[in-house]
Design a protein around this motif. Structure first.
Motif, PDB file in Angstrom:
ATOM      1  N   THR A 234       0.856  -1.184   0.000  1.00  0.00           N
ATOM      2  CA  THR A 234       0.000   0.000   0.000  1.00  0.00           C
ATOM      3  C   THR A 234       0.894   1.235   0.000  1.00  0.00           C
ATOM      4  N   SER A 235       0.438   2.292  -0.654  1.00  0.00           N
ATOM      5  CA  SER A 235       1.222   3.509  -0.817  1.00  0.00           C
ATOM      6  C   SER A 235       1.901   3.952   0.477  1.00  0.00           C
ATOM      7  N   THR A 236       3.223   4.110   0.432  1.00  0.00           N
ATOM      8  CA  THR A 236       3.969   4.605   1.591  1.00  0.00           C
ATOM      9  C   THR A 236       3.516   6.013   1.959  1.00  0.00           C
ATOM     10  N   HIS A 237       3.215   6.820   0.961  1.00  0.00           N
ATOM     11  CA  HIS A 237       2.765   8.185   1.228  1.00  0.00           C
ATOM     12  C   HIS A 237       1.461   8.179   2.031  1.00  0.00           C
ATOM     13  N   VAL A 238       0.526   7.323   1.651  1.00  0.00           N
ATOM     14  CA  VAL A 238      -0.744   7.235   2.379  1.00  0.00           C
ATOM     15  C   VAL A 238      -0.506   6.732   3.795  1.00  0.00           C
ATOM     16  N   GLN A 239       0.358   5.727   3.941  1.00  0.00           N
ATOM     17  CA  GLN A 239       0.659   5.213   5.279  1.00  0.00           C
ATOM     18  C   GLN A 239       1.322   6.288   6.139  1.00  0.00           C
ATOM     19  N   ASN A 240       2.255   7.025   5.549  1.00  0.00           N
ATOM     20  CA  ASN A 240       2.896   8.117   6.289  1.00  0.00           C
ATOM     21  C   ASN A 240       1.873   9.138   6.772  1.00  0.00           C
ATOM     22  N   SER A 241       0.929   9.487   5.895  1.00  0.00           N
ATOM     23  CA  SER A 241      -0.080  10.487   6.247  1.00  0.00           C
ATOM     24  C   SER A 241      -0.915  10.025   7.431  1.00  0.00           C
ATOM     25  N   LEU A 242      -1.333   8.765   7.402  1.00  0.00           N
ATOM     26  CA  LEU A 242      -2.157   8.256   8.499  1.00  0.00           C
ATOM     27  C   LEU A 242      -1.349   8.140   9.788  1.00  0.00           C
ATOM     28  N   LEU A 243      -0.115   7.677   9.678  1.00  0.00           N
ATOM     29  CA  LEU A 243       0.726   7.559  10.868  1.00  0.00           C
ATOM     30  C   LEU A 243       0.927   8.919  11.522  1.00  0.00           C
ATOM     31  N   GLN A 244       1.199   9.926  10.709  1.00  0.00           N
ATOM     32  CA  GLN A 244       1.353  11.288  11.216  1.00  0.00           C
ATOM     33  C   GLN A 244       0.069  11.747  11.903  1.00  0.00           C
ATOM     34  N   PHE A 245      -1.047  11.464  11.292  1.00  0.00           N
ATOM     35  CA  PHE A 245      -2.352  11.877  11.805  1.00  0.00           C
ATOM     36  C   PHE A 245      -2.632  11.245  13.170  1.00  0.00           C
ATOM     37  N   ILE A 246      -2.237   9.981  13.321  1.00  0.00           N
ATOM     38  CA  ILE A 246      -2.486   9.281  14.583  1.00  0.00           C
ATOM     39  C   ILE A 246      -1.530   9.757  15.673  1.00  0.00           C
ATOM     40  N   VAL A 247      -0.231   9.775  15.362  1.00  0.00           N
ATOM     41  CA  VAL A 247       0.784  10.093  16.368  1.00  0.00           C
ATOM     42  C   VAL A 247       0.632  11.527  16.881  1.00  0.00           C
ATOM     43  N   SER A 248       0.216  12.436  16.009  1.00  0.00           N
ATOM     44  CA  SER A 248       0.066  13.834  16.415  1.00  0.00           C
ATOM     45  C   SER A 248      -1.123  14.054  17.346  1.00  0.00           C
ATOM     46  N   GLY A 249      -1.984  13.039  17.465  1.00  0.00           N
ATOM     47  CA  GLY A 249      -3.185  13.192  18.274  1.00  0.00           C
ATOM     48  C   GLY A 249      -4.376  13.700  17.491  1.00  0.00           C
ATOM     49  N   ASP A 250      -4.155  14.056  16.210  1.00  0.00           N
ATOM     50  CA  ASP A 250      -5.238  14.606  15.408  1.00  0.00           C
ATOM     51  C   ASP A 250      -6.297  13.567  15.056  1.00  0.00           C
ATOM     52  N   PHE A 251      -5.903  12.303  14.953  1.00  0.00           N
ATOM     53  CA  PHE A 251      -6.884  11.264  14.630  1.00  0.00           C
ATOM     54  C   PHE A 251      -7.930  11.160  15.735  1.00  0.00           C
ATOM     55  N   ALA A 252      -7.475  11.139  16.985  1.00  0.00           N
ATOM     56  CA  ALA A 252      -8.403  11.030  18.111  1.00  0.00           C
ATOM     57  C   ALA A 252      -9.338  12.229  18.182  1.00  0.00           C
ATOM     58  N   SER A 253      -8.796  13.443  17.978  1.00  0.00           N
ATOM     59  CA  SER A 253      -9.645  14.630  18.039  1.00  0.00           C
ATOM     60  C   SER A 253     -10.597  14.675  16.845  1.00  0.00           C
ATOM     61  N   HIS A 254     -10.113  14.235  15.674  1.00  0.00           N
ATOM     62  CA  HIS A 254     -10.968  14.164  14.490  1.00  0.00           C
ATOM     63  C   HIS A 254     -12.135  13.210  14.738  1.00  0.00           C
ATOM     64  N   LEU A 255     -11.828  12.042  15.269  1.00  0.00           N
ATOM     65  CA  LEU A 255     -12.867  11.046  15.520  1.00  0.00           C
ATOM     66  C   LEU A 255     -13.889  11.575  16.522  1.00  0.00           C
TER      67      LEU A 255
END
Length: 482
Positions: free
Chosen positions: A351-372
């Motif tokens: 799977t695209s490394t760029h897409v994986q990087n984007s999601l990993l960044q989103f999760i680690v930064s805490g933005d995924f939890a706040s987005h959810l």
């Protein structure tokens, strides 16, 4: 002219060869309408001919109307010759496609878009979700985390750091029994199902699906050569007693059945797991939108109750973030894992490394939890508004089915009313509602109407329900069965 692949074939005068090469480029699309052609000096150098030869060849094409000179600008394509079709060679051997290609459907399932003012289309997410993701994913990477290199291939199962984060999230939110080692990252549920169908099915096998259900599942499993067994769904989910003997596998959406929205009852959950263990078939559990729940949390996933490694768990980011993000995952039991990783490597590499990087960044930064959290609040408002509006203003015609999670609500048409007439009048009023039998292989759920609210704001929900109530009330005799 090398970039146009014009060649001199050595037959006839040089001028005629140049003319023929340019004409062929016009005819087969290498030269486009309005395109500027190189200067005669450039052509002459590239083809190894004199500039006079180029001028004479292009003069003929200008005279015939294919090229034109624009003062101070150069030579341009004025017209394109109509392509000449070649007659078929009756002596040529016929071409054959594979049996797999012959099993492809004539047309793939796509829920038709309605040209309406208010659209209750299921499977759509809020524009707010997309915009929020776009803004927050641009945040800088945490200083202690580096993105995976785009210049190198990664493991087919995905970045270990992302899989660790997904595993932790699944254990906490859905009680999935997993570690990072059990997860394979895919490009979404479609690819997850395709990989599993290749590994689990084939000619001579039977696969069971919910009916009504997610139509793409039937298309993918049929491509494997497997026969399909459709299982009718009621208010408690699939009836386990209806599962035929000898199946290889079964697909289900136990916590928010698509499209009815019902939950598989505790008794049927236990019975399904017990039958899978006893008879040796696998269960593919698609937990597609249970991140969004309203009131009590949904039941833990079916996989969490499985002691015999029969359940394969699927998830994706299509509803959590956006369908265009194209990232999903499989939580595979140990007996399947190595073959699954090998299959992923062969058919897709990774799977695209760029897409994986984007999601990993989103999760680690805490933005995924706040987005959810933000989207859960927004969708809860929409869910509440739609449910209350249906109960208050549409209760004469519709009864909502029980549903406490996800991004759509399904309703049953009350006895005595004509589903066809209700839908026809809704279309006339510019309100998009969707029939349950659209998602059925056998025309089941013809009395079900589906209201998606993921892409419909609270204001639009109230407007749409108001239009339906007024129109159906005004056409009282037309919407009744005679």
């Amino acid at each position: 002219m090398r970039d146009l692949l014009i060649r001199l074939d050595g037959t006839g005068p040089i001028q005629q060869q140049v003319y023929g090469g340019i004409y062929a480029a016009l005819e087969d699309g290498r030269l486009a309408l309005g395109q500027r052609l190189p200067a005669s000096r450039t052509w002459a150098l590239q083809l190894g001919v004199s500039r006079n030869t180029i001028r004479e060849a292009t003069a003929a094409l200008i005279a015939e109307g294919w090229l034109e000179t624009r003062v101070g600008a150069g030579l341009f394509v004025r017209a394109i010759p109509a392509p000449v079709s070649s007659p078929a060679n009756s002596a040529a051997a016929p071409l054959r496609l594979s049996e797999w290609s012959e099993r492809l459907p004539v047309s793939t399932f796509v829920l038709a878009r309605k040209d309406v003012d208010v659209d209750f289309r299921p499977g759509v997410v809020s524009n707010d979700a997309e915009q929020l993701f776009r803004r927050k994913r641009l945040a800088r990477w945490p200083s202690d985390l580096e993105p995976a290199a785009l210049s190198e291939y990664g493991p087919p199962e995905g970045d270990i750091r992302l899989r660790e984060r997904i595993a932790a999230y699944l254990r906490q939110s859905r009680a999935v029994r997993c570690t990072a080692a059990d997860i394979v990252i895919t490009t979404g549920t479609h690819q997850s199902l395709d990989l599993l169908s290749r590994l689990l099915l084939g000619a001579g096998t039977t696969f069971a699906i919910e009916d009504p259900g997610f139509p793409v599942v039937a298309e993918i499993m049929r491509l494997s050569g497997s026969e399909l067994a459709s299982l009718q769904v009621d208010d408690q989910g699939i009836n386990v007693d209806d599962i035929p003997p000898g199946i290889a596998g079964l697909y289900c959406t136990p916590n928010h059945q698509f499209p009815l929205g019902v939950t598989l009852s505790p008794q049927r959950r236990k019975a399904l797991i017990a039958r899978a263990a006893k008879e040796g078939f696998v269960i593919i559990e698609d937990d597609y939108d249970c991140e969004f729940y309203y009131g009590t949390m949904p039941s833990p996933c079916l996989q969490s109750e499985d002691e015999n490694q029969r359940v394969i768990y699927l998830g994706s980011l299509s509803k959590t973030l956006a369908p265009g993000f194209r990232l999903g995952f499989i939580v595979a039991p140990p007996w399947l894992l190595d073959r699954l990783k090998c299959a992923k490597w062969i058919v897709d590499r990774q799977t695209s490394t760029h897409v994986q990087n984007s999601l990993l960044q989103f999760i680690v930064s805490g933005d995924f939890a706040s987005h959810l959290s933000s989207m859960r609040l927004e969708y809860e408002k929409r869910h509440t508004a739609l449910l209350e509006a249906i109960r208050e203003r549409l209760h004469t015609w519709l009864t909502p089915l029980s549903s406490t999670c996800g991004l759509h609500i399904s309703t049953r048409v009350n006895d005595g009313f004509d589903t066809n007439a209700l839908c026809r009048i809704a279309d006339e009023e510019g309100v998009g509602i969707y029939r349950g039998d659209t998602f059925s292989c056998h025309g089941r759920a013809s009395d079900i109407l589906v209201f998606g609210f993921g892409g419909t704001s609270t204001q639009q929900i109230m407007k749409g329900v108001g239009l339906l109530a007024a129109a159906w009330q005004g056409e009282d005799q037309a919407v009744r069965l005679t």
